[in-house]
Motif scaffolding. Sequence first.
Motif, mmCIF file in Angstrom:
data_model
loop_
_atom_site.group_PDB
_atom_site.id
_atom_site.type_symbol
_atom_site.label_atom_id
_atom_site.label_comp_id
_atom_site.label_asym_id
_atom_site.label_seq_id
_atom_site.Cartn_x
_atom_site.Cartn_y
_atom_site.Cartn_z
ATOM 1 N N THR A 145 7.792 4.573 -23.372
ATOM 2 C CA THR A 145 8.141 4.517 -24.784
ATOM 3 C C THR A 145 7.204 3.546 -25.494
ATOM 4 O O THR A 145 6.283 2.995 -24.896
ATOM 5 N N GLN A 147 4.323 2.219 -28.198
ATOM 6 C CA GLN A 147 3.037 2.675 -28.710
ATOM 7 C C GLN A 147 1.921 2.317 -27.738
ATOM 8 O O GLN A 147 2.104 1.530 -26.818
ATOM 9 N N GLN A 167 7.441 9.510 -23.979
ATOM 10 C CA GLN A 167 8.344 9.443 -25.127
ATOM 11 C C GLN A 167 7.868 8.377 -26.094
ATOM 12 O O GLN A 167 8.661 7.655 -26.700
ATOM 13 N N GLU A 169 6.007 6.595 -29.409
ATOM 14 C CA GLU A 169 6.099 6.782 -30.847
ATOM 15 C C GLU A 169 4.880 6.182 -31.522
ATOM 16 O O GLU A 169 4.096 5.471 -30.909
ATOM 17 N N CYS A 190 2.341 11.438 -30.120
ATOM 18 C CA CYS A 190 2.832 10.405 -31.031
ATOM 19 C C CYS A 190 3.880 11.016 -31.944
ATOM 20 O O CYS A 190 3.561 11.873 -32.765
ATOM 21 N N LYS A 191 5.125 10.590 -31.805
ATOM 22 C CA LYS A 191 6.217 11.231 -32.512
ATOM 23 C C LYS A 191 6.865 10.267 -33.514
ATOM 24 O O LYS A 191 7.277 9.179 -33.162
ATOM 25 N N ASN A 192 6.897 10.668 -34.768
ATOM 26 C CA ASN A 192 7.660 9.964 -35.792
ATOM 27 C C ASN A 192 7.966 10.964 -36.907
ATOM 28 O O ASN A 192 7.833 12.168 -36.708
#
Length: 206
Positions: A145, A147, A167, A169, A190-192
């Motif tokens: 998790t 960055q 996972q 971000e 990269c999830k946001n």
Amino acid sequence: LNIFFIELEGETWLSKNNWVISEDPCSFEGVTCQQITIPVESGEVEILQKSGPSYKPIGQTVSVVRSIKLPSNGVKGHLPVELGLMSLTELDLRNNEIGGPLPYMFPQSLEMINLSHNMFSGEIPQTLGQCHSLNKIQLENNMLTGQIPSSLAHLDNLKVLKTHGNQMEGVVTSQFCLDMLHLLTLTADCKNREVNVIVVQNVIRI
């Protein structure tokens, strides 16, 4: 290496030739050593004298562990918080079942680390950016998790960085790419709210 064997449940490995029966770590399956002569002035002298299996005075030849490669070997458990093995240059434990957080401290001599396809969780430690000889980091397909640490931008020798399939971000920004122009390959999820998936390859050509 005894702690390494215990923490990673060595008794359950698919193959562990000599890890139990031999007193010579350089004979262990997956372990490669190199003979070096301890110089009169060296930052390694104190480390080798304190952490080595036997005392060797300055000027003597000793065998140091350079690589540990145990891919697809049914390795489980957790890596020690600090790996030790201060002369280690290659660590390949891909395609196993290792969980828990990544070590807080890696040997600064590391040139390649491949811990992909495991079950590591937590964040990538900023201290990984202290391993200035690293040219390849593969951490893809875990459960990491957070960055990508900004400290990795200071690894001038780094050519490959793979963190996809986790996972994590955040956003791989254009500034990050500019800071990492020495990379040949960067892959990341990269999830946001703004970005679902970013996969950047051949960053040096952007």
